[in-house]
Scaffold this motif. Structure first.
Motif, short mmCIF file in Angstrom:
data_model
loop_
_atom_site.label_atom_id
_atom_site.label_comp_id
_atom_site.label_asym_id
_atom_site.label_seq_id
_atom_site.Cartn_x
_atom_site.Cartn_y
_atom_site.Cartn_z
N GLU A 148 -7.68 17.28 -12.06
CA GLU A 148 -7.21 16.03 -11.43
C GLU A 148 -8.21 14.89 -11.62
O GLU A 148 -7.84 13.74 -11.86
CB GLU A 148 -6.93 16.27 -9.94
N SER A 149 -9.51 15.20 -11.50
CA SER A 149 -10.50 14.10 -11.53
C SER A 149 -10.75 13.54 -12.92
O SER A 149 -11.55 12.62 -13.07
CB SER A 149 -11.83 14.56 -10.91
N VAL A 151 -8.62 11.91 -14.56
CA VAL A 151 -7.91 10.62 -14.62
C VAL A 151 -7.86 10.02 -13.21
O VAL A 151 -7.37 10.66 -12.28
CB VAL A 151 -6.47 10.78 -15.16
N GLY A 152 -8.41 8.80 -13.06
CA GLY A 152 -8.37 8.15 -11.75
C GLY A 152 -9.27 8.81 -10.73
O GLY A 152 -9.05 8.66 -9.52
N ALA A 153 -10.29 9.55 -11.19
CA ALA A 153 -11.22 10.26 -10.29
C ALA A 153 -10.43 11.01 -9.20
O ALA A 153 -9.52 11.76 -9.54
CB ALA A 153 -12.24 9.27 -9.70
N GLY A 154 -10.70 10.78 -7.91
CA GLY A 154 -10.03 11.55 -6.85
C GLY A 154 -8.59 11.13 -6.59
O GLY A 154 -7.87 11.80 -5.84
N LEU A 155 -8.13 10.04 -7.18
CA LEU A 155 -6.74 9.59 -6.93
C LEU A 155 -5.75 10.64 -7.44
O LEU A 155 -5.96 11.23 -8.50
CB LEU A 155 -6.46 8.27 -7.66
N VAL A 157 -3.33 11.36 -9.48
CA VAL A 157 -2.63 10.80 -10.64
C VAL A 157 -1.95 11.91 -11.45
O VAL A 157 -0.74 11.88 -11.68
CB VAL A 157 -3.62 10.01 -11.54
NA NA Z 1 -7.20 11.87 -10.30
#
Ligand code: NA
Ligand SMILES: NC(=O)C1=CN([C@@H]2O[C@H](COP(=O)(O)OP(=O)(O)OC[C@H]3O[C@@H](n4cnc5c(N)ncnc54)[C@H](OP(=O)(O)O)[C@@H]3O)[C@@H](O)[C@H]2O)C=CC1
Ligand SMILES: N[C@@H](CC=O)C(=O)O
Length: 367
Positions: A148-149, A151-155, A157
């Protein structure tokens, strides 16, 4: 800690890479999940700590690692961890590096039944063969990979995109500001006000805030956005048939002056960047004269089969000009179900705390 989490069995975690994100990740585990997750190995690029029997705390782990005196050896780590997996433990390798060499080992980790969680984009955006091997190894052993992190770090996405796809929506286009570094740079450098700070000064601050890649040129040359474009495209079945090409095939605009392209040291790159401030100031003026700001965007256009990472100009009242601050990312998912009003995910898209949170929440999802 919730009762469900407290009652769950321990899982064994090996952490490779303890830089900005890795340090924060280790501290978050030791602070928030100490009895639930056991860190059995820690590795920097110089030392390695086999901590199966050690009592690590936020205060002692770094000195324990730096004084271990043992050189890192990923093959030995692999065989030690596979033994633990064979004994029935749930074992997770968390790669917090940006290393191609570590990424290349994911298929082996997965084949041995070791789950892989990572914010490292390398494996998922490189050529198709490595990605295919990762998917096949995971299917073979049942071990999972979560990223997950990347792309968009913790968001949320990747999970949002996968949910859209899994529930049968038709994704037409994903577009937005995918880079925390580029967002920070242009939110501060190019606004509705005339003039502003120098380009090199905002890049320097983005680096100090921990938003950039280890080498800031990997952000400024567009490669980081191109990698994210590739990772997202691989989650969309219409593009994944035959698997999307690697990030080098994404149509990418570089902001790195050609004179600086060969510099391998991040410090030297930053030191030379002021030589090009006038060039960037004139880009800013050209946009401002047209009542526009500069933004660096990523696009995955499924209908057109187009993937790009590019510099664009937007009017002063466009959401990319008005709604973003700090290292904010924004992802607009245009789909059949969402029609003319896209699903939007927005928030801090870089920085150690939010990235480590994304890695840790992948770990919780796995468990
Ligand atoms: Na993310
Ligand atoms: N910072 C952010 O906001 C975000 C980062 N990411 C990704 O997270 C990852 C980590 O980023 P960040 O923490 O900022 O980067 P850092 O450079 O701070 O940390 C990376 C660490 O990995 C270590 N390392 C490199 N190779 C090895 C190896 N073979 N074995 C063990 N350790 C190794 C490095 O050690 P040494 O210094 O000794 O070489 C370094 O400490 C990257 O892939 C990045 O793209 C993703 C989203 C957001
Ligand atoms: N350098 C990256 C870090 C997160 O992926 C960015 O600036 O977005």
């Amino acid at each position: 800690m919730s009762p469900a989490v407290a009652a769950a069995p321990k899982c064994l975690v090996a952490v490779i890479g303890v830089g900005l994100v890795g340090t924060e990740f280790v501290n978050q585990i030791l602070t928030h999940l100490p009895s639930f997750v056991k860190i059995v190995a820690l590795s920097s690029s110089k030392t390695w700590l086999n901590s199966s029997n050690a009592d690590l705390t936020p205060a002692n782990w770094r000195s324990a690692l730096s004084t271990s005196g043992i050189k890192p050896d990923l093959n030995t780590l692999l065989s030690q961890l596979s033994e633990k997996a064979k004994q029935g433990h749930k074992v997770v390798v968390v790669d917090n590096t940006s290393s191609d060499a570590v990424a290349a080992l994911y298929p082996q980790f997965l084949k041995e039944g070791l789950n892989v969680i990572t914010p490292n984009k390398r494996a998922f955006s490189a050529d198709q063969s490595l990605y295919r091997e990762i998917v096949e190894s995971s299917q073979l052993s049942g071990a999972r990979f979560l990223n997950e992190s990347t792309v968009g770090a913790g968001l949320p996405v990747i999970s949002t995109l996968k949910d859209l796809v899994a529930t049968g929506d038709k994704v037409k286009k994903v577009e937005g500001v995918f880079s925390g570094t580029m967002s920070y740079i242009f939110n501060n450098f190019s606004t509705s006000q005339a003039g502003g700070p120098s380009f090199s000064s905002v890049v320097t601050i983005a680096r100090e805030k921990g938003y950039t890649e280890p080498h800031p040129a990997d952000d400024l040359n567009g490669a980081d956005v191109a990698r994210k474009v590739t990772i997202l495209s691989r989650c969309i079945p219409a593009l994944a048939s035959g698997l999307p090409r690697g990030y080098k095939d994404v149509n990418t605009t570089s902001l790195v002056p050609s004179q600086l392209a060969e510099i391998t040291s991040g410090d030297e790159f930053i030191a030379r960047l002021p030589e090009f401030d006038n060039h960037f100031a004139s880009m800013r003026k050209t946009a401002h004269d047209k009542q526009k700001v500069i933004r660096y965007v990523g696009v995955v256009d499924v209908d057109k089969g187009e993937m790009k990472a590019s510099v664009e100009n937007y009017p002063f009242d466009h959401p990319f000009a008005t709604a973003l601050g700090g290292s904010d990312n924004i992802f607009m998912f245009h789909t059949e179900r969402y029609g003319a009003r896209p699903l939007i995910v927005q928030g801090a898209g870089a920085g150690a705390a939010v990235t480590a949170m994304g890695v840790l929440s992948d770990l919780l999802k796995l468990l």
